[in-house]
Design an enzyme around this catalytic site. Structure first.
Site, short mmCIF file in Angstrom:
data_model
loop_
_atom_site.label_atom_id
_atom_site.label_comp_id
_atom_site.label_asym_id
_atom_site.label_seq_id
_atom_site.Cartn_x
_atom_site.Cartn_y
_atom_site.Cartn_z
N GLU A 106 46.54 -11.12 1.78
CA GLU A 106 47.91 -11.15 1.26
C GLU A 106 48.07 -12.18 0.15
O GLU A 106 48.70 -11.91 -0.87
CB GLU A 106 48.91 -11.47 2.38
CG GLU A 106 49.29 -10.30 3.25
CD GLU A 106 48.21 -9.91 4.23
OE1 GLU A 106 47.18 -10.64 4.31
OE2 GLU A 106 48.37 -8.90 4.92
N HIS A 111 55.53 -8.66 15.15
CA HIS A 111 55.71 -7.52 14.26
C HIS A 111 57.17 -7.11 14.13
O HIS A 111 57.46 -5.98 13.79
CB HIS A 111 54.92 -6.31 14.77
CG HIS A 111 53.47 -6.32 14.36
ND1 HIS A 111 52.58 -7.20 14.88
CD2 HIS A 111 52.79 -5.55 13.47
CE1 HIS A 111 51.38 -6.99 14.33
NE2 HIS A 111 51.48 -5.99 13.48
#
Lengths: 341, 323, 423
Positions: B59, B128
């Site tokens: 990322e 999540h």
């Protein structure tokens, strides 16, 4: 057959290299004084001893090539072609500084020479350099991106991620790792399980080799070869430039982590003294030429300081300007280009 | 034509790739996999691997590369699979993307678009299920938008791409199936104004994203009780279109903010503070906030439901302002 | 004293590494200085001889304070010397070591605390730092006990900001208003005189203006009313003949004849043609007839046809058609909406038999026309059905009385019966 200590560098270039290194050295020395008298504030990280690295690399870079550096960026800025005035005024916090006084010593930026900082987060500039290289690849140009970073960054995840990405996508960039043996106060051997940086880099499938960073000609030559390899599709190149900073990490640093005798030893390999000896020895530099150069450099610095002193600061009313772009910001790219519909 | 939120996002991407050669999409599994949520399904086949690029699981590197590429003159659309993973790239987003322009004295703008999925409600548990768009809205130098409607999902990307500064688009995962009737031609929408989704007189609900649908449901229930609710969909969290919600509250005299982030220091706190600062003398009740409970989101469905804002909680908050 | 860090304001000289008379070169380490974090070596930027040591070891001085004087052998100040920072003195001014800021613990210093008091404080959970001691520094058990009790605070009435504002605007003492809002607060709906929910539609400004005019008219003008029913058979027939063969655009309507009749009558009976201003009648400078036009969607306008008495039938019709069309379009000039000397209102189209208007100040009369109604009339000794028209006059009794009004109305009626005079 001995290696040519000049590495085939012509006389003019040789003198340029000396001049650039000297400019950096004297500039940095002056910064010490200015910081002590509180003209320069915040953090100040000096490049004394490492001049050969920025100089040897910078000599090959064109205005179209991009450079991303760290907070120890004065040398890279000057070597990339930024003026002493703009750097000095920046450190004085003036509007005429390259970043209008908003960045200070650690955040030198210059669009005209494609100098993208001055990044204060260790490792933070690596992905950005990869992106700049990626853009050139997409443009189909032969411009490159050079990322200069310290060996401390090799411990950061961002280094590993970027090395992998650059190699995977064959990005036109040079990873110039300035190994001065200490990340602030942490010696390399206390930070890395394996201190062989070249091996580490090579494990990413990248061309990598080690260079004597105290020898400006060696740095020059290594950069030349790296760019040749890069531009012929050889993929990104990792250079480990073995160097040493003669001064502390920053202005405040009691240097408890290293022995003063080590510093003395490295000083014997002062890149400027060494190169000067070489050029005087082989006749490129006449007697007295060095002192002339030194004097000229002194004048240039005096001028930069006077300029910085006389400059104004940015009006406070501008504080909120350029949080977002306005009409004055030049954004490369312009209007959307028509594509397939 | 009938389009769902997911299809609208895909339409937006296709339009961008087709109409601007500088544009390309990069992120994890956007290409061969077709997108984690099938948003980019088919795009790699249509536009090729060079323009729909799968990245390694890095990322920080690919967001930073997006920053560098944007400064270098191309128009990357970086997809971070979810806001949960964006934390790995926070240094690049905050210290670089949001900061370069101001820190360089106006020299280097970063015309980068970052898209991410946000939100909870599908039993994906604590790591999540974040809604951090309110957190990102804290940062000067970026724009933060949150499309709630299908039209916004379709129209915001093109406007974001034309913006010279970084734009973060937060797409709510639970809204992918929402459908609507849209014109055949893609119409870009603005990304700097809130929208009044329902006109009312008694109380203003200020919300965005998934909160819009909970608020609409609550408003229907409240209408049956004789309470007329006005709903402002913020659409952009930074910069906030304060004028729209302040005018509304000045008229209705009551406000409730509905958000899916955690309550403490959330975007609701900012909205409530602005209401207090600007229209205090028009308030007939304290500003209410409906937000996610201050817990990591649990897996068990009854616990998750209890943690998240619901239409009934919204309705209760509205009733509380009426006394 | 050099600045050696971003947050360094002062330093303490620990030791000198040189003495007066020593030669020093730029870059030599000459002293050791202690900062908050550590001891640092200090270098000199001059080359020369140490002339004077200005600060004693152990002294703390502010950054920028000169520590020593170096005689560099030239009188000119080298431009490379550090500039004295603004505010630094040319003489060393040692600052006595500052007393460290009082920490919470030290605030108790000087207070007399008996073990019993300390035990009470612990047990009652009282922060001794918050207890005010007696002047002599003692804290007693009573003080602890008092500090442990929650402070009695007068309860404050809860009134929402909006309700408070409304109460102020309406001159209501909000303390007398019971509250029904959240937490029993007084809210807007509790404040008496509460207006119904603010109209979401904005008030039509035209309606407001009309209302105001009508109000004023009724208030100020003493109206008297006259009416006359006119046999229109001849005129209707003449008008039909006049229009026969003409395109619709060129046809003259009855409304135009009516207007013309009023204009001609007003010229003759000119007491009806003018304005009532400051208690007196001012005759008009011509016959300028306003005709009321109803707008689609509500509202009225009264465009003025100037010198209407000088226009023939066709001209009157054209003017009338023009102003009506432009009124409906909103294309009238403001000059066309003022300066009337008399007004005509016509509801003939709407099936109204008679309309008594409201005078538009400062005028003194308004003539109303109804629609054509078939009525039994006596003609030539027989009862026949003829089209008839009721024309009315509402007039300002300050300006005229019934005689004049009657004369005027009779004239209008006479003209209406004589198409040859109108066409």
């Amino acid at each position: 057959m001995t290696i040519d200590p000049r590495h085939g560098i012509d006389d003019d270039t040789a003198v340029d290299l000396l001049s650039t290194m000297l400019r950096i050295r004297r500039f940095e020395e002056r910064c010490v004084e200015l910081y002590s008298s509180a003209k320069i504030r915040g953090f100040l990280h000096l490049y004394v001893g490492e001049e050969a690295v920025a100089t040897g690399i910078g000599a090959h870079l064109r205005p179209t090539d991009a450079v991303v550096a760290t907070y120890r960026d004065h040398g890279h800025a000057l070597a990339k072609g930024m003026t002493m005035r703009s750097v000095m005024a920046e450190m004085f916090g003036k509007e005429t500084g390259c970043s209008r006084g908003r960045g200070g010593s650690m955040h030198l930026f210059d669009a005209s020479t494609r100098f993208y900082g001055g990044n204060a987060i260790v490792g933070g500039g690596l992905p950005v350099a990869a992106g700049l290289a990626f853009a050139e690849q997409r443009h189909g140009s032969d411009a490159v991106a050079v990322c200069c970073f310290g060996e401390g960054a090799v411990a950061e995840g961002e280094w590993h991620e970027t090395m992998n990405l650059a190699s995977l996508w064959n990005l036109p960039m040079v990873f110039a790792c300035e190994n001065n043996l200490y990340a602030m106060g942490t010696a390399l051997a206390r930070s890395e399980a394996d201190v062989d940086l070249v091996a580490k880099a090579a494990s990413y499938g990248m061309t990598a080799w080690s260079v004597d960073g105290m020898d400006v000609a060696a740095v020059w030559d290594a950069t030349r070869r790296a760019l040749v390899s890069l531009r012929s599709g050889g993929g990104p190149v990792f250079l480990e430039l073995r160097t040493y900073r003669f001064r502390a990490h920053s202005m405040y640093d009691p240097e408890r982590y290293r022995d003063s005798s080590e510093v003395t030893q490295w000083k014997e390999r002062d890149p400027i003294a060494t190169w000067r000896r070489q050029l005087e020895g082989d006749g490129t530099l006449a007697a007295g030429a060095f002192d002339e150069l030194d004097a000229a450099v002194g004048d240039e610095i005096d001028d930069a300081i006077a300029f910085a002193e006389a400059s104004e600061v940015e009006p406070v009313e501008e504080l909120h300007r350029w949080v977002y772009s306005d009409d004055s910001t030049v954004v490369t790219g312009g209007e959307p280009t028509g594509g397939r519909s | 034509m009938k389009l769902d939120y997911r299809g609208a996002l895909r339409d937006a991407l296709r339009h961008a790739l087709a109409n601007d050669e500088r544009c390309f999409l990069m992120g994890e599994d956007v290409g061969a996999y077709g997108g984690c949520f099938a948003v980019s399904l088919g795009l790699m086949e249509e536009f090729g691997e060079d323009r729909v690029r799968d990245t390694p699981l890095s990322e920080s590197a690919f967001v930073g590369a997006g920053i560098g590429a944007a400064m270098g003159g191309v128009r990357p659309i970086v997809e971070i699979m979810t806001v949960n993973f964006s934390l790995l790239a926070l240094d690049q987003i905050l210290n670089n993307a949001a900061t370069y322009l101001h820190m360089s004295g106006g020299q280097f703008a970063v015309p980068l678009v970052i898209r991410m999925t946000t939100g909870a409600g599908r039993q994906l548990a604590a790591q999540h299920s974040h809604s951090l768009e309110g957190w990102y809205a804290h940062i000067p130098g970026i724009r933060v938008v949150a499309p709630a409607t299908v039209a916004d999902a379709r129209g915001m990307l093109w406007t974001a791409l034309a913006d010279p500064d970084p734009v973060l688009i937060f797409e709510h995962a639970a809204l992918f199936g929402v459908t609507d009737d849209l014109p055949d031609e893609l119409e870009p929408v603005d990304i700097d104004r809130a929208a009044i989704r329902r006109v009312g007189d008694d109380v203003t609900i200020v919300t965005y994203g998934s909160g819009l649908y909970r608020s609409l449901e609550a408003a229907d229930r409240l209408a049956a009780e004789g309470v007329s609710v006005e709903i402002v969909d913020l659409r952009t969290l930074r910069p906030l279109d304060s004028t729209t919600f302040l005018d509304s509250v000045a008229r209705t005299h009551r406000a409730v903010v509905v958000e899916e982030g955690w309550r403490t220091g959330g975007i609701g706190a900012e909205v409530a503070a602005q209401i207090s600062e600007e229209v205090f003398w028009d308030l007939d009740a304290p500003v209410g906030r409906v937000a996610t409970a201050e817990v990591p989101i649990p897996y068990a469905p009854h616990l998750e439901a209890a943690a998240l804002p619901s239409a009934e909680r919204v309705a209760e908050a509205v009733r509380a302002t009426l006394g | 004293m050099p600045s050696l860090g971003a947050d360094m304001d002062e330093g303490t000289l620990v030791s000198w590494l040189v003495a007066v008379g020593d030669r020093v070169t730029r870059g030599d380490i000459v002293a050791v200085v202690q900062t908050e974090k550590s001891d640092i070596e200090v270098e000199v930027f001059e080359t020369g001889q140490v002339a004077e040591l200005l600060v004693e070891p152990g002294t703390t001085v502010e950054v920028g304070t000169p520590l020593a004087r170096i005689d560099s052998g030239s009188t000119a100040t080298t431009s490379r010397g550090p500039e004295p920072t603004p505010g630094s003195q040319s003489e060393a001014r040692p600052v006595p070591r500052p007393v460290p800021a009082a920490s919470p613990a030290r605030r108790h210093a000087g207070r007399v605390l008996s073990p019993l008091v300390r035990r009470d404080a612990r047990r009652l959970g009282v922060d001794l730092g918050r207890v005010r001691p007696a002047p002599d520094g003692t804290i007693h058990r009573d003080d602890i006990a008092a500090a442990a009790m929650p402070a009695a605070r007068p309860t404050r009435r809860r009134v929402s900001p909006y309700a408070r504002r409304l109460a102020t605007e309406r001159n209501i003492d909000v303390s007398t208003v019971p509250g029904t809002g959240p937490s029993s607060a007084v809210v807007a709906r509790d404040v008496p005189g509460a207006a119904p929910a603010a109209a979401k539609r904005t008030v039509d400004p035209m309606r407001t203006a009309i209302a105001r005019t009508m109000e004023r008219s009724n208030r100020e003008i003493p109206h008297y009313y006259l009416s006359h029913t006119v046999d229109m058979a001849a005129t209707v027939e003449a008008l039909a003949a006049h229009n026969d063969g003409r395109s619709p655009r060129d046809r003259v309507l009855l409304a135009a004849l009516e207007l013309r009749a009023v204009a001609l009558a007003a010229r003759k009976v000119d007491e009806m043609n003018g304005s009532w201003v400051d208690g007196t009648f001012v005759p008009g400078d011509g016959v300028h007839v306003a005709t009321i036009v109803a707008l689609r969607g509500g509202g009225l306008l009264a465009p003025v046809i100037r010198d209407a008495d000088r226009l023939d039938a066709d001209e009157t019709m054209r003017s009338l058609g023009d102003v009506v069309e432009r009124a409906r379009r909103g294309a009238l000039r403001s000059s066309e909406l003022s300066g009337a000397t008399i007004t005509v209102t016509n509801l003939g189209e709407d099936g109204v038999e008679a309309i008594f208007g409201v005078i538009h100040p400062p005028q003194v009369a308004i003539v109303g026309f109804g629609g054509l109604v078939e009525r039994p009339v006596v003609a030539q000794g027989r009862i026949v059905a003829h089209p008839t028209l009721t024309v009315t006059l509402a007039a300002d009794h300050r300006a005229t009385d019934g005689r004049i009004g009657g004369r005027f109305l009779a004239r209008v009626a006479a003209l209406l019966r004589s198409p040859e005079r109108l066409l």
